[in-house]
Design a protein around this motif. Structure first.
Motif, PDB file in Angstrom:
ATOM      1  N   ASP A   5       0.823  -1.211   0.000  1.00  0.00           N
ATOM      2  CA  ASP A   5       0.000   0.000   0.000  1.00  0.00           C
ATOM      3  C   ASP A   5       0.856   1.259   0.000  1.00  0.00           C
ATOM      4  OD1 ASP A   5      -2.396  -1.342   0.032  1.00  0.00           O
ATOM      5  OD2 ASP A   5      -2.667  -1.210   2.204  1.00  0.00           O
ATOM      6  N   TYR A   6       2.028   1.174   0.629  1.00  0.00           N
ATOM      7  CA  TYR A   6       2.785   2.395   0.871  1.00  0.00           C
ATOM      8  C   TYR A   6       4.218   2.358   0.347  1.00  0.00           C
ATOM      9  CZ  TYR A   6       4.786  -0.254   4.798  1.00  0.00           C
ATOM     10  OH  TYR A   6       5.417  -1.204   5.562  1.00  0.00           O
ATOM     11  N   VAL A   7       4.681   1.216  -0.168  1.00  0.00           N
ATOM     12  CA  VAL A   7       6.078   1.124  -0.576  1.00  0.00           C
ATOM     13  C   VAL A   7       6.161   0.701  -2.038  1.00  0.00           C
ATOM     14  CG1 VAL A   7       6.418  -1.304   0.036  1.00  0.00           C
ATOM     15  CG2 VAL A   7       8.344   0.286   0.173  1.00  0.00           C
ATOM     16  N   ALA A   8       7.202   1.140  -2.720  1.00  0.00           N
ATOM     17  CA  ALA A   8       7.403   0.778  -4.122  1.00  0.00           C
ATOM     18  C   ALA A   8       7.764  -0.694  -4.239  1.00  0.00           C
ATOM     19  CB  ALA A   8       8.502   1.640  -4.731  1.00  0.00           C
ATOM     20  N   THR A   9       7.070  -1.422  -5.122  1.00  0.00           N
ATOM     21  CA  THR A   9       7.360  -2.842  -5.323  1.00  0.00           C
ATOM     22  C   THR A   9       8.245  -3.086  -6.541  1.00  0.00           C
ATOM     23  OG1 THR A   9       5.352  -3.149  -6.648  1.00  0.00           O
ATOM     24  CG2 THR A   9       5.174  -3.522  -4.264  1.00  0.00           C
ATOM     25  N   ASN A  10       8.422  -2.081  -7.376  1.00  0.00           N
ATOM     26  CA  ASN A  10       9.313  -2.169  -8.543  1.00  0.00           C
ATOM     27  C   ASN A  10       8.972  -3.353  -9.451  1.00  0.00           C
ATOM     28  OD1 ASN A  10      10.841   0.116  -7.919  1.00  0.00           O
ATOM     29  ND2 ASN A  10      12.222  -1.036  -6.612  1.00  0.00           N
ATOM     30  N   SER A  16      11.162 -13.564  12.378  1.00  0.00           N
ATOM     31  CA  SER A  16      11.683 -13.723  11.012  1.00  0.00           C
ATOM     32  C   SER A  16      12.419 -12.464  10.598  1.00  0.00           C
ATOM     33  CB  SER A  16      10.549 -14.012  10.030  1.00  0.00           C
ATOM     34  OG  SER A  16       9.624 -12.931   9.990  1.00  0.00           O
ATOM     35  N   ASN A  17      13.495 -12.677   9.862  1.00  0.00           N
ATOM     36  CA  ASN A  17      14.252 -11.585   9.263  1.00  0.00           C
ATOM     37  C   ASN A  17      14.356 -11.870   7.771  1.00  0.00           C
ATOM     38  OD1 ASN A  17      15.353  -9.902  11.644  1.00  0.00           O
ATOM     39  ND2 ASN A  17      15.807 -12.006  12.246  1.00  0.00           N
ATOM     40  N   SER A  18      13.769 -10.977   6.982  1.00  0.00           N
ATOM     41  CA  SER A  18      13.686 -11.181   5.536  1.00  0.00           C
ATOM     42  C   SER A  18      14.423 -10.069   4.816  1.00  0.00           C
ATOM     43  CB  SER A  18      12.222 -11.224   5.083  1.00  0.00           C
ATOM     44  OG  SER A  18      11.519 -12.272   5.736  1.00  0.00           O
ATOM     45  N   TYR A  19      15.107 -10.454   3.731  1.00  0.00           N
ATOM     46  CA  TYR A  19      15.910  -9.512   2.957  1.00  0.00           C
ATOM     47  C   TYR A  19      15.548  -9.673   1.486  1.00  0.00           C
ATOM     48  CZ  TYR A  19      18.555 -10.103   7.299  1.00  0.00           C
ATOM     49  OH  TYR A  19      18.917 -10.200   8.622  1.00  0.00           O
ATOM     50  N   GLY A  20      15.386  -8.549   0.809  1.00  0.00           N
ATOM     51  CA  GLY A  20      14.993  -8.630  -0.587  1.00  0.00           C
ATOM     52  C   GLY A  20      15.621  -7.543  -1.441  1.00  0.00           C
ATOM     53  N   ILE A  21      15.789  -7.867  -2.704  1.00  0.00           N
ATOM     54  CA  ILE A  21      16.226  -6.901  -3.710  1.00  0.00           C
ATOM     55  C   ILE A  21      15.188  -6.926  -4.836  1.00  0.00           C
ATOM     56  CG2 ILE A  21      17.963  -6.301  -5.439  1.00  0.00           C
ATOM     57  CD1 ILE A  21      18.929  -5.757  -2.693  1.00  0.00           C
ATOM     58  N   GLU A  22      14.710  -5.747  -5.205  1.00  0.00           N
ATOM     59  CA  GLU A  22      13.745  -5.633  -6.296  1.00  0.00           C
ATOM     60  C   GLU A  22      14.277  -4.610  -7.296  1.00  0.00           C
ATOM     61  OE1 GLU A  22      12.444  -6.685  -2.510  1.00  0.00           O
ATOM     62  OE2 GLU A  22      12.615  -4.560  -3.069  1.00  0.00           O
ATOM     63  N   ALA A  23      14.117  -4.898  -8.573  1.00  0.00           N
ATOM     64  CA  ALA A  23      14.644  -3.991  -9.597  1.00  0.00           C
ATOM     65  C   ALA A  23      13.728  -3.992 -10.807  1.00  0.00           C
ATOM     66  CB  ALA A  23      16.055  -4.385 -10.014  1.00  0.00           C
ATOM     67  N   ALA A  24      13.686  -2.854 -11.485  1.00  0.00           N
ATOM     68  CA  ALA A  24      12.910  -2.722 -12.721  1.00  0.00           C
ATOM     69  C   ALA A  24      13.708  -1.884 -13.706  1.00  0.00           C
ATOM     70  CB  ALA A  24      11.558  -2.072 -12.450  1.00  0.00           C
TER      71      ALA A  24
END
Length: 594
Positions: A326-331, A466-474
Motif C-alpha cells: 500500500d505504501y512502498v514501491a514494489t518495482n 523472522s528476518n527477511s531480505y529482498g532486492i527488487e529492480a525494474a
C-alpha cells in the motif's frame, strides 16, 4: 437613446461569458498547461518504473457529461463551435489589459489600423494581447473572438455611461455598437442559452451530489478458471468466480485521501492433490482476485487507510486491511497493479513475497532524497509497521504485543529507466501457529497467499521471529519494454528446539505494454515460489525440490473501463515434490472499473 442604452445593459451580462472564452483563446498558441492524473488506479496503460504512496492515493478526475438537450440543427452547429473554441482555450492565461498601444511590440504607427487600435486601447481600454507583448493583427479572427472583444468594449461603454465621468461616448459610437449587437445577436443568444443551461445543470448536481469531499471508485472482476493435472484435475472443476470492491475516496484538503473500501467475493483457490491422493499443503498458484474473498459475497470493510503529506514526507495510516505494498514501491510495473484486476494473474508474479509478510493496522513514512543534480533521483527511504491483531486487547495481542511486521526499504532511481530497492522486514509471530506469508492473517490463521507449506508453516508450540531480505529492480529500456524481478531470503528463528528454517524465492518478468493496442499488456513471468529445503519434523520426506512457476497473460483493453485477460499458470513440482504431477491453471479474467 434610453431604449438603446437599456438594450446595451441587458446584453452586457450575456456576453460576459464570451469575454471569458476570448481571454483564454488569446494565448492558445503560447502556453499549454498539464494536469497530473491520481487514480487508484484502476487500469494502468503505462505503468511507471517506480511507484510510491502518492501514486496509490491519486484519484480520477470526474468526467463531465457533454450531452446537451436536443436543439435545432443550426443551433447545434453554433454550440459545437463554442465547445471547440472553449476547449482550445482551456488552461491558458491571458495578458493583463494594456494601457497604451506602444505596449504591443508588433504594432507600428505606420500600420493602417494603428489609430483605430490606439483609440480602443487608450480611449476605451478594451483590447488585450498575448503574453509575449504582441497583438498579432494579421492573424485570422473568428466570430467568437470578435464577439468577445465586442463584449469587452460594451462593458467599458456601460461603465462610462454609468459613471458619467466624461463625454467619451458619441451617438456614432452607440449606433455602431447597436449594429454590431444586431449582427452577433444569434451568437449572443446561443451563449445566453448555454449559460442558463449550465447554471441549471450545476444547480441540479449540487442539489443531488453524493458528497463534496468523497467520490466512489469501483471494480468488479468476473473470472472463469480451471486447473489441470491428473489427480489435481480430477479433484477440481471449472468455476466462475467474482470479486467486487467499492472504494470511497475522501479528501479533506485536496492533498490527502481517506480510503474506505467495501469488498465482497466468492472466490476459492484450487486444491492440489499429489500422486499419493493426498492434498498438497501449498498456496502455489493462488490468484490475485482470490485475495480478500468473503467466499459467499458477503460485504465487509476490507481496507481503511489514510494518506497525508506532511512536509516533504508521505505518511500512511491503516485502520484495517493494511499491507506493505500500500505504501512502498514494489518495482514490478505492469505485473503489480495494486487492485488485482489488471496486472499479473498470480500473487507470486504480482510482487515479491517479502511484501506478503504481515499486515493489518499501523503506519508508514516515506522520505524523499536525492533530488537536484544527483544521479539517484528520485530516491526515498520508507519505513512501516503493521500489526496483525491490533484491535485485540487480549494477552499477547494488540498493537505492540501481538504479531507484527516492520519494514524498511531504500528506493533508488538511476536516471529515468532503472529503479532498485533494498528491503528488510522483521516479523514477530506468536505461539499458536500461523503462516509466514499470511498478509496479516495473524495468530493461528490458516491464511497463506503464496509459496509452499514448507516455506509458510510456523511452529504452533512456540513463537518465532523472522528476518527477511529482498532486492527488487525494474528496468525499462524503452516505452514498449519493461523488465523487472526480485530475490528474497527469509530466516525464521523459532523459540523452541528444531523450529528454525530458511526460505528462498526469486522471479523475473518481461512486459510488453501497448502491444496491439494502447493499454494492452503482454506479460511473461518465471521464478521459484517461496520454498524451504531440508525441513524436518512434519515436513520430513515431503519433498525437497524447487517449485518453479511459469506464467503468461495478455490484458486486452476493450475500453477505458473494461479489460479482458486470458492467461496460463504452469506449476512444476507442486509442494516441492517432483513426484507430483505438474499443475496448469487456465484463466479468463474480465475486469470492470467505474
Amino acid at each position: 437613446m434610453s431604449d438603446l442604452l437599456w438594450k446595451t445593459l441587458v446584453l452586457s451580462p450575456v456576453v460576459l461569458g464570451v469575454t471569458v472564452l476570448v481571454s483564454a483563446r488569446a494565448i492558445a498558441a503560447e502556453r499549454a498547461s498539464s494536469f497530473e492524473d491520481i487514480k487508484l488506479k484502476a487500469a494502468q496503460t503505462e505503468a511507471p518504473i517506480t511507484s510510491n504512496a502518492s501514486i496509490f492515493i491519486q484519484t480520477e478526475q470526474p468526467k463531465v457529461n457533454q450531452q446537451l438537450v436536443a436543439q435545432k440543427a443550426d443551433e447545434n452547429k453554433v454550440l459545437e463551435e463554442v465547445n471547440r473554441y472553449s476547449n482550445e482555450g482551456k488552461n491558458q492565461n491571458s495578458l493583463s489589459q494594456v494601457t497604451s498601444v506602444s505596449q504591443f511590440s508588433d504594432v507600428q504607427p505606420t500600420d493602417w489600423a494603428f489609430q483605430a487600435l490606439q483609440s480602443l486601447v487608450e480611449r476605451y481600454g478594451c483590447i488585450a494581447g498575448y503574453p509575449n507583448s504582441t497583438y498579432r493583427g494579421n492573424r485570422a479572427l473568428t466570430r467568437y473572438e470578435f464577439a468577445a472583444g465586442l463584449n469587452a468594449c460594451l462593458d467599458r461603454v456601460n461603465e462610462l455611461i454609468a459613471t458619467a465621468t466624461a463625454d467619451l461616448v458619441t451617438k456614432q459610437d452607440l449606433a455602431t455598437l447597436q449594429r454590431l449587437q444586431e449582427e452577433f445577436s444569434a451568437e449572443l443568444a446561443t451563449l445566453r442559452g448555454r449559460v442558463d443551461s449550465l447554471e441549471a445543470r450545476t444547480a441540479e448536481l449540487e442539489a443531488n451530489q453524493f458528497s463534496t469531499t468523497t467520490k466512489l471508485v469501483g471494480e468488479a472482476i468476473f473470472v472463469a478458471t480451471d486447473i489441470f493435472g491428473n489427480n489435481t484435475g480430477d479433484a477440481n472443476n471449472t468455476v466462475f468466480q467474482d470479486r467486487v470492491r467499492l472504494d470511497l475516496q475522501t479528501s479533506f484538503t485536496g492533498k490527502d485521501v481517506l480510503h474506505t473500501r467495501l469488498a465482497a467475493g466468492n472466490a476459492l483457490a484450487f486444491t492440489q492433490v499429489g500422486n499419493n491422493g493426498v492434498g498438497i499443503d501449498t498456496a502455489e498458484g493462488t490468484q490475485t482476485f482470490q485475495l480478500g474473498s468473503t467466499t459467499n459475497n458477503s460485504v465487509i470493510i476490507d481496507w481503511l487507510a489514510y494518506y497525508v503529506p506532511i512536509g516533504p514526507a508521505q505518511v500512511y495510516f491503516a485502520g484495517t486491511g493494511g499491507i506493505h505494498s500500500d505504501y512502498v514501491a514494489t518495482n514490478n510495473p505492469y505485473f503489480e497493479d495494486f487492485d488485482g484486476g489488471n496486472g499479473a494473474l498470480s500473487t507470486f508474479a504480482s510482487e515479491s513475497p517479502i511484501y506478503r509478510i504481515g499486515g493489518g493496522a499501523g503506519a508508514a513514512l516515506t522520505l524523499p532524497f536525492g533530488k537536484g543534480g544527483s544521479i539517484l533521483r528520485p530516491s526515498s527511504l520508507t519505513i512501516g509497521y503493521l500489526a496483525s491483531n491490533a484491535n485485540n486487547p487480549g494477552a499477547n495481542q494488540g498493537l505492540l504485543e501481538g504479531n507484527y511486521a516492520a519494514l524498511g526499504q531504500l528506493n533508488f532511481s538511476v536516471g529515468d529507466r532503472l529503479s532498485i530497492a533494498a528491503t528488510y522486514v522483521h516479523g514477530y509471530h506468536g505461539a499458536g501457529g500461523g503462516n509466514l506469508f499470511d498478509l496479516g492473517g495473524g495468530l493461528g490463521s490458516t491464511n497463506r497467499v503464496v509459496g509452499t507449506g514448507q516455506a509458510n508453516t510456523l511452529t504452533a508450540l512456540n513463537g518465532s521471529s523472522s528476518n527477511s531480505y529482498g532486492i527488487e529492480a525494474a528496468f525499462r529500456p524503452s516505452d514498449k519494454l519493461s523488465v523487472s524481478g526480485f530475490v528474497s531470503y527469509h530466516d525464521v528463528t523459532g523459540f523452541g528446539a528444531g523450529d528454525d528454517y530458511e526460505a528462498w524465492s526469486y522471479g523475473l518478468g518481461v512486459a510488453l505494454p501497448d502491444l496491439g493496442k494502447k493499454g494492452n499488456v503482454l506479460g511473461i513471468f518465471a521464478g521459484a515460489e517461496p520454498y524451504a529445503r531440508n525441513r524436518g519434523g512434519v515436513f520430513a520426506g515431503t519433498g525437497n525440490d524447487i517449485p518453479y512457476h511459469f506464467e503468461g497473460f495478455y490484458k486486452y483493453r476493450v475500453s477505458d473501463n473494461i479489460s479482458i485477460t486470458p492467461g496460463v499458470i504452469w506449476l512444476t513440482s507442486p509442494g516441492q515434490n517432483s513426484n507430483n504431477d505438474d499443475a496448469i491453471i487456465g484463466t479468463l479474467r474480465t475486469t470492470f472499473t467505474f
